[in-house]
Design an enzyme around this catalytic site. Structure first.
Site, mmCIF file in Angstrom:
data_model
loop_
_atom_site.group_PDB
_atom_site.id
_atom_site.type_symbol
_atom_site.label_atom_id
_atom_site.label_comp_id
_atom_site.label_asym_id
_atom_site.label_seq_id
_atom_site.Cartn_x
_atom_site.Cartn_y
_atom_site.Cartn_z
ATOM 1 N N GLY A 29 0.820 -1.211 0.000
ATOM 2 C CA GLY A 29 0.000 0.000 0.000
ATOM 3 C C GLY A 29 0.848 1.252 0.000
ATOM 4 O O GLY A 29 0.495 2.283 0.588
ATOM 5 N N LEU A 44 1.471 3.502 -2.101
ATOM 6 C CA LEU A 44 0.985 4.704 -2.796
ATOM 7 C C LEU A 44 -0.171 5.355 -2.051
ATOM 8 O O LEU A 44 -0.724 6.359 -2.491
ATOM 9 C CB LEU A 44 0.554 4.356 -4.232
ATOM 10 C CG LEU A 44 1.667 3.796 -5.121
ATOM 11 C CD1 LEU A 44 1.132 3.534 -6.531
ATOM 12 C CD2 LEU A 44 2.864 4.738 -5.184
ATOM 13 N N GLY A 45 -0.517 4.815 -0.905
ATOM 14 C CA GLY A 45 -1.650 5.342 -0.135
ATOM 15 C C GLY A 45 -1.247 6.506 0.745
ATOM 16 O O GLY A 45 -0.106 6.975 0.710
ATOM 17 N N GLN A 46 -2.216 6.971 1.579
ATOM 18 C CA GLN A 46 -1.973 8.173 2.384
ATOM 19 C C GLN A 46 -0.804 7.981 3.349
ATOM 20 O O GLN A 46 0.072 8.835 3.448
ATOM 21 C CB GLN A 46 -3.236 8.520 3.201
ATOM 22 C CG GLN A 46 -3.128 9.814 3.978
ATOM 23 C CD GLN A 46 -4.256 10.031 4.986
ATOM 24 O OE1 GLN A 46 -4.938 9.088 5.373
ATOM 25 N NE2 GLN A 46 -4.437 11.271 5.402
ATOM 26 N N ARG A 77 -0.561 -0.344 -8.480
ATOM 27 C CA ARG A 77 -0.420 0.393 -9.727
ATOM 28 C C ARG A 77 0.778 -0.083 -10.559
ATOM 29 O O ARG A 77 1.816 -0.438 -10.009
ATOM 30 C CB ARG A 77 -0.281 1.901 -9.428
ATOM 31 C CG ARG A 77 -0.771 2.785 -10.596
ATOM 32 C CD ARG A 77 -0.749 4.232 -10.217
ATOM 33 N NE ARG A 77 -1.570 4.494 -9.026
ATOM 34 C CZ ARG A 77 -1.510 5.649 -8.380
ATOM 35 N NH1 ARG A 77 -0.684 6.596 -8.777
ATOM 36 N NH2 ARG A 77 -2.259 5.856 -7.314
ATOM 37 N N ASP A 102 -0.154 -7.137 -5.707
ATOM 38 C CA ASP A 102 -1.478 -7.299 -5.103
ATOM 39 C C ASP A 102 -1.289 -8.273 -3.946
ATOM 40 O O ASP A 102 -0.863 -9.413 -4.160
ATOM 41 C CB ASP A 102 -2.456 -7.871 -6.154
ATOM 42 C CG ASP A 102 -3.849 -8.094 -5.575
ATOM 43 O OD1 ASP A 102 -4.798 -8.257 -6.371
ATOM 44 O OD2 ASP A 102 -3.989 -8.123 -4.323
ATOM 45 N N TYR A 151 -15.170 -2.521 7.952
ATOM 46 C CA TYR A 151 -13.757 -2.156 8.189
ATOM 47 C C TYR A 151 -13.374 -2.464 9.637
ATOM 48 O O TYR A 151 -12.359 -3.104 9.902
ATOM 49 C CB TYR A 151 -13.571 -0.672 7.892
ATOM 50 C CG TYR A 151 -12.203 -0.109 8.203
ATOM 51 C CD1 TYR A 151 -12.045 0.836 9.204
ATOM 52 C CD2 TYR A 151 -11.074 -0.494 7.488
ATOM 53 C CE1 TYR A 151 -10.816 1.389 9.489
ATOM 54 C CE2 TYR A 151 -9.831 0.061 7.760
ATOM 55 C CZ TYR A 151 -9.713 0.999 8.752
ATOM 56 O OH TYR A 151 -8.473 1.546 9.039
ATOM 57 N N LYS A 179 -10.700 -5.083 11.234
ATOM 58 C CA LYS A 179 -9.594 -4.606 12.068
ATOM 59 C C LYS A 179 -9.543 -5.387 13.397
ATOM 60 O O LYS A 179 -8.479 -5.720 13.895
ATOM 61 C CB LYS A 179 -9.726 -3.098 12.332
ATOM 62 C CG LYS A 179 -9.281 -2.246 11.157
ATOM 63 C CD LYS A 179 -7.816 -2.488 10.839
ATOM 64 C CE LYS A 179 -7.337 -1.855 9.576
ATOM 65 N NZ LYS A 179 -5.937 -2.206 9.263
HETATM 66 C C1 VAH Z 1 -10.951 5.633 8.039
HETATM 67 N N1 VAH Z 1 -8.888 6.926 8.016
HETATM 68 O O1 VAH Z 1 -11.552 6.697 8.154
HETATM 69 C C2 VAH Z 1 -9.462 5.622 8.395
HETATM 70 C C3 VAH Z 1 -9.226 5.414 9.873
HETATM 71 C C4 VAH Z 1 -9.996 5.926 12.198
HETATM 72 C C5 VAH Z 1 -10.226 6.130 10.747
HETATM 73 O O2 VAH Z 1 -9.151 4.077 10.189
HETATM 74 O O3 VAH Z 1 -11.470 4.606 7.661
#
Ligand code: VAH
Length: 325
Positions: free
Chosen positions: A13, A15-17, A41, A57, A147, A151
């Site tokens: 990851g 290229l991500g934030q 990419r 990937d 998500y 986690k």
């Molecule tokens: C999101 N930036 O918003 C992430 C983060 C606590 C938020 O895990 O999904």
């Protein structure tokens, strides 16, 4: 001593934030060519990251093993993930990437007896039944976002690989992360980045959560410091593995707007809450990070106004350079 054992680092990851800034930080610390950036990419596209870069990937086990062997990887920072907002729109993808992708990384780390696997978790592990103020290190983890479910499951999977195989996996529970170098990647906290960009570009912003929404946040330099400091900590001092609460800031959108208005007095915010609001409402207001401060000396540097000053100065520079997204 620990730094010598981490001499070939793979970042997924990249290229991500977080990844796009973590790669640069790790290259400065460990040597440019010792940090292999990877992401989905194709390298023939215009890439914002310098080589060594590999298209990867994390769901492709054979490719993952091939890249790891080629570079003799002994450490992985696993950032490839689907975040909360996209995760609600594409739950199957979120489960696949965040769980099957993670298990591929853990299996690789175990098979190649790697030194360290760093896996960021998130305050998204907390849910509507978690205490919202000074959320403890050990508490109820019953999130109601896909998500958040990945986690929590990811934290449990990482701890399983530590307890059963002694694979040295470590993680921090990141709050919302704020940065200027790359656009945010589909999270609920993206408003806290977009508000700065629109303040510069338009002088106004329409926010997708309510004005009184309070969330834990952190400036990217502190986020990078946290995960690198934890990676380098003496394992003997760690009471927890996956994952440590860490905290820096907590503010509502009105306070964020006021901090920006210190620089742009005419800046205005309108509020049009959407599906992000329910996710934000399920997360805490403030986090107790005493364990991280006690075990590995965690300490943030940026407060809200210092972050705003730095964000706006850099976004203005990018606008002048023509590189503002
Ligand atoms: C999101 N930036 O918003 C992430 C983060 C606590 C938020 O895990 O999904």
């Amino acid at each position: 001593m620990v730094e010598k054992s981490m001499k070939s680092i793979l970042v997924t990851g990249a290229l991500g934030q977080i990844g796009s800034e973590l790669v640069a930080e790790l290259r400065t610390k460990y040597g440019h060519d010792n940090v292999i950036a990877t992401d989905l990419r194709d390298p023939r596209e215009t890439l914002s990251v310098e080589p060594p870069y590999e298209q990867l990937d994390v769901l492709d086990r054979n490719r993952l093993w091939e890249v790891s062997k080629r570079y003799g990887i002994d450490t992985i920072y696993h950032l490839a993930a689907i975040l909360s907002a996209v995760g609600e729109k594409k739950p199957d993808l979120a489960w696949d990437v965040n769980m099957r992708g993670l298990k591929n990384i853990l299996d690789l780390g175990m098979e190649r007896n790697m030194t360290r696997i760093m896996v960021p978790s998130s305050i998204a592990v907390f849910g509507p039944t978690t205490p919202v103020d000074d959320t403890p290190q050990e508490t109820l983890l019953r999130p109601n976002s896909m998500y958040g479910v990945t986690k929590v499951a990811g934290e449990l999977l990482c701890d399983y690989y530590w307890s059963k195989y002694k694979l040295d996996v470590r993680g921090v529970r990141y709050p919302g992360l704020i940065s200027y170098k790359t656009p945010p990647g589909g999270g609920t906290t993206d408003y806290a980045v977009a508000i700065y960009v629109d303040a510069i570009k338009k002088g106004r912003y329409t926010c997708f959560v309510r004005e009184d929404t309070v969330l834990p946040m952190m400036y990217m330099p502190d986020a990078l410091k946290a995960i690198i400091d934890l990676a380098e900590a003496d394992g003997e001092t760690l009471r927890y593995r996956n994952a440590y609460n860490i905290a820096a800031l907590s503010f509502d959108v009105a306070q964020l707007a006021e901090s920006i208005q210190r620089h742009i007095p005419e800046f205005e915010v309108r509020y049009e809450p959407d599906f992000h609001q329910a996710i934000a409402d399920s997360w805490p207001n403030t986090i107790d990070d005493t364990a991280a401060r006690d075990d590995w000396h965690w300490q943030p540097n940026f407060d809200l106004d210092a972050m705003t000053d730095d964000m706006l100065a850099n976004l203005r520079r990018m606008q002048d350079e023509g590189t503002l997204y």
